[in-house]
Write a protein that holds these residues in place. Structure first.
Motif, PDB file in Angstrom:
ATOM      1  N   GLU A 191      83.885  49.867  49.585  1.00  0.00           N
ATOM      2  CA  GLU A 191      83.929  48.600  50.246  1.00  0.00           C
ATOM      3  C   GLU A 191      83.258  47.825  50.376  1.00  0.00           C
ATOM      4  OE1 GLU A 191      86.664  45.517  52.032  1.00  0.00           O
ATOM      5  OE2 GLU A 191      87.488  47.138  50.922  1.00  0.00           O
ATOM      6  N   PRO A 192      82.149  48.292  50.961  1.00  0.00           N
ATOM      7  CA  PRO A 192      80.587  47.401  51.522  1.00  0.00           C
ATOM      8  C   PRO A 192      79.772  47.347  50.321  1.00  0.00           C
ATOM      9  CG  PRO A 192      80.518  49.795  52.563  1.00  0.00           C
ATOM     10  CD  PRO A 192      81.929  49.815  51.803  1.00  0.00           C
ATOM     11  N   ASN A 193      80.388  47.056  49.147  1.00  0.00           N
ATOM     12  CA  ASN A 193      80.057  47.218  47.951  1.00  0.00           C
ATOM     13  C   ASN A 193      80.836  45.861  46.972  1.00  0.00           C
ATOM     14  OD1 ASN A 193      78.237  49.073  46.977  1.00  0.00           O
ATOM     15  ND2 ASN A 193      79.465  50.062  46.168  1.00  0.00           N
ATOM     16  N   ARG A 194      81.475  45.347  48.359  1.00  0.00           N
ATOM     17  CA  ARG A 194      82.965  43.962  47.272  1.00  0.00           C
ATOM     18  C   ARG A 194      81.801  43.135  47.488  1.00  0.00           C
ATOM     19  NH1 ARG A 194      88.558  45.616  47.621  1.00  0.00           N
ATOM     20  NH2 ARG A 194      88.651  47.764  46.252  1.00  0.00           N
ATOM     21  N   GLY A 195      81.317  43.090  49.318  1.00  0.00           N
ATOM     22  CA  GLY A 195      80.705  41.619  49.334  1.00  0.00           C
ATOM     23  C   GLY A 195      79.572  40.813  47.744  1.00  0.00           C
ATOM     24  N   PHE A 196      78.583  41.729  47.856  1.00  0.00           N
ATOM     25  CA  PHE A 196      77.711  41.391  46.684  1.00  0.00           C
ATOM     26  C   PHE A 196      78.181  40.909  45.100  1.00  0.00           C
ATOM     27  CE2 PHE A 196      75.585  43.030  43.298  1.00  0.00           C
ATOM     28  CZ  PHE A 196      74.411  42.340  42.332  1.00  0.00           C
ATOM     29  N   LEU A 197      79.878  41.822  44.900  1.00  0.00           N
ATOM     30  CA  LEU A 197      80.505  41.949  43.631  1.00  0.00           C
ATOM     31  C   LEU A 197      81.115  40.236  43.979  1.00  0.00           C
ATOM     32  CD1 LEU A 197      81.222  45.654  42.870  1.00  0.00           C
ATOM     33  CD2 LEU A 197      79.543  43.836  41.716  1.00  0.00           C
ATOM     34  N   ARG A 198      81.744  40.241  45.207  1.00  0.00           N
ATOM     35  CA  ARG A 198      81.910  38.606  44.607  1.00  0.00           C
ATOM     36  C   ARG A 198      81.065  37.231  44.978  1.00  0.00           C
ATOM     37  NH1 ARG A 198      84.764  39.432  50.441  1.00  0.00           N
ATOM     38  NH2 ARG A 198      84.586  37.609  50.384  1.00  0.00           N
ATOM     39  N   CYS A 199      80.114  37.652  45.444  1.00  0.00           N
ATOM     40  CA  CYS A 199      78.886  37.096  45.341  1.00  0.00           C
ATOM     41  C   CYS A 199      78.340  36.409  43.653  1.00  0.00           C
ATOM     42  CB  CYS A 199      77.807  37.068  46.014  1.00  0.00           C
ATOM     43  SG  CYS A 199      78.119  36.816  48.070  1.00  0.00           S
ATOM     44  N   LEU A 200      78.262  37.657  43.118  1.00  0.00           N
ATOM     45  CA  LEU A 200      78.184  37.203  41.531  1.00  0.00           C
ATOM     46  C   LEU A 200      79.098  36.903  40.966  1.00  0.00           C
ATOM     47  CD1 LEU A 200      75.917  38.697  39.390  1.00  0.00           C
ATOM     48  CD2 LEU A 200      77.170  41.569  39.768  1.00  0.00           C
ATOM     49  N   TYR A 201      80.389  37.143  41.164  1.00  0.00           N
ATOM     50  CA  TYR A 201      81.773  36.447  40.218  1.00  0.00           C
ATOM     51  C   TYR A 201      81.680  34.932  40.837  1.00  0.00           C
ATOM     52  CZ  TYR A 201      86.232  34.909  39.497  1.00  0.00           C
ATOM     53  OH  TYR A 201      86.812  34.259  38.456  1.00  0.00           O
ATOM     54  N   ALA A 202      81.467  34.947  42.194  1.00  0.00           N
ATOM     55  CA  ALA A 202      81.457  33.610  42.760  1.00  0.00           C
ATOM     56  C   ALA A 202      79.489  32.669  42.276  1.00  0.00           C
ATOM     57  CB  ALA A 202      81.009  33.520  44.689  1.00  0.00           C
ATOM     58  N   LEU A 203      79.096  33.192  41.587  1.00  0.00           N
ATOM     59  CA  LEU A 203      77.962  32.419  41.588  1.00  0.00           C
ATOM     60  C   LEU A 203      78.495  32.492  39.842  1.00  0.00           C
ATOM     61  CD1 LEU A 203      75.192  31.236  41.422  1.00  0.00           C
ATOM     62  CD2 LEU A 203      73.918  33.886  41.178  1.00  0.00           C
ATOM     63  N   SER A 204      78.613  32.948  39.203  1.00  0.00           N
ATOM     64  CA  SER A 204      79.190  33.198  37.567  1.00  0.00           C
ATOM     65  C   SER A 204      80.477  32.039  37.948  1.00  0.00           C
ATOM     66  CB  SER A 204      79.924  34.086  36.691  1.00  0.00           C
ATOM     67  OG  SER A 204      80.306  34.240  35.886  1.00  0.00           O
ATOM     68  N   ARG A 205      80.871  31.763  37.695  1.00  0.00           N
ATOM     69  CA  ARG A 205      82.212  30.708  38.651  1.00  0.00           C
ATOM     70  C   ARG A 205      81.582  29.461  38.977  1.00  0.00           C
ATOM     71  NH1 ARG A 205      87.001  32.018  42.091  1.00  0.00           N
ATOM     72  NH2 ARG A 205      85.498  31.521  43.917  1.00  0.00           N
ATOM     73  N   ALA A 206      80.672  29.111  40.053  1.00  0.00           N
ATOM     74  CA  ALA A 206      80.056  28.385  40.656  1.00  0.00           C
ATOM     75  C   ALA A 206      78.907  27.358  39.772  1.00  0.00           C
ATOM     76  CB  ALA A 206      79.497  28.493  41.562  1.00  0.00           C
ATOM     77  N   ALA A 207      78.190  28.631  38.645  1.00  0.00           N
ATOM     78  CA  ALA A 207      77.394  28.427  37.452  1.00  0.00           C
ATOM     79  C   ALA A 207      78.535  27.670  36.689  1.00  0.00           C
ATOM     80  CB  ALA A 207      76.360  29.198  37.298  1.00  0.00           C
ATOM     81  N   GLN A 208      79.024  28.211  36.159  1.00  0.00           N
ATOM     82  CA  GLN A 208      79.741  27.154  35.335  1.00  0.00           C
ATOM     83  C   GLN A 208      80.723  26.138  35.628  1.00  0.00           C
ATOM     84  OE1 GLN A 208      80.757  29.291  32.222  1.00  0.00           O
ATOM     85  NE2 GLN A 208      81.406  27.337  31.582  1.00  0.00           N
ATOM     86  N   ALA A 209      80.876  25.702  36.890  1.00  0.00           N
ATOM     87  CA  ALA A 209      81.390  24.694  37.330  1.00  0.00           C
ATOM     88  C   ALA A 209      80.146  23.545  37.072  1.00  0.00           C
ATOM     89  CB  ALA A 209      82.268  24.934  38.160  1.00  0.00           C
ATOM     90  N   ILE A 210      79.155  24.097  36.999  1.00  0.00           N
ATOM     91  CA  ILE A 210      77.597  22.854  37.301  1.00  0.00           C
ATOM     92  C   ILE A 210      76.961  22.951  36.174  1.00  0.00           C
ATOM     93  CG2 ILE A 210      77.902  22.885  39.923  1.00  0.00           C
ATOM     94  CD1 ILE A 210      74.787  24.423  39.252  1.00  0.00           C
ATOM     95  N   GLY A 211      77.722  23.941  35.067  1.00  0.00           N
ATOM     96  CA  GLY A 211      77.069  23.248  33.667  1.00  0.00           C
ATOM     97  C   GLY A 211      76.229  24.105  33.270  1.00  0.00           C
TER      98      GLY A 211
END
Length: 136
Positions: free
Chosen positions: A90-110
């Motif tokens: 469970e404590p790893n999930r915050g980092f992993l969610r950030c990693l996914y969120a960074l990927s998704r936002a990076a895609q959205a901004i090109g």
């Protein structure tokens, strides 16, 4: 005898009970991040919240902050730059969610290259987390 070909052991981030409990009890993610800036789950919550509101640049900034704070915590936990970061811990999930969120936002901004690198990092770190975040 250790299996030298098995790769590094899974890295497990420590739990931050006070921060986790604050977020779980309904405290605003911004307040939790301000009080516990090393807690990636608060940054992930902020990144997810702002992305859902259509603010990809702000989401990107929050995700990047959580990603870097998470990398710091991983290194303190013995991570050497590769190897499993299990979603099941469970404590790893915050980092992993950030990693996914960074990927998704990076895609959205090109930022396609960064988006792909982050998604591959997620996949290499945890197949379970990759499936939970990308197919959930």
């Amino acid at each position: 005898m250790d299996n030298l070909l098995a790769g590094p052991p899974p890295t497990q981030l420590p739990d931050l009970p006070e921060a986790r409990q604050a977020l779980e009890s309904g405290a605003k993610a911004a307040d939790v991040a301000a009080r516990f800036p090393a807690y990636p789950a608060a940054w992930a919550a902020l990144a997810e919240e702002y992305f859902a509101q259509g603010h990809a640049v702000t989401s990107y900034a929050f995700a990047r902050t959580g990603y870097h704070r998470g990398l710091d915590a991983l290194r303190r936990s013995g991570w050497k730059g590769h190897g499993p970061i299990p979603w099941e811990h469970e404590p790893n999930r915050g980092f992993l969610r950030c990693l996914y969120a960074l990927s998704r936002a990076a895609q959205a901004i090109g930022e396609k290259d960064e988006a792909e690198r982050c998604l591959q990092f997620l996949k290499d770190s945890t197949a379970t987390g990759y499936d939970a975040l990308t197919k959930g």
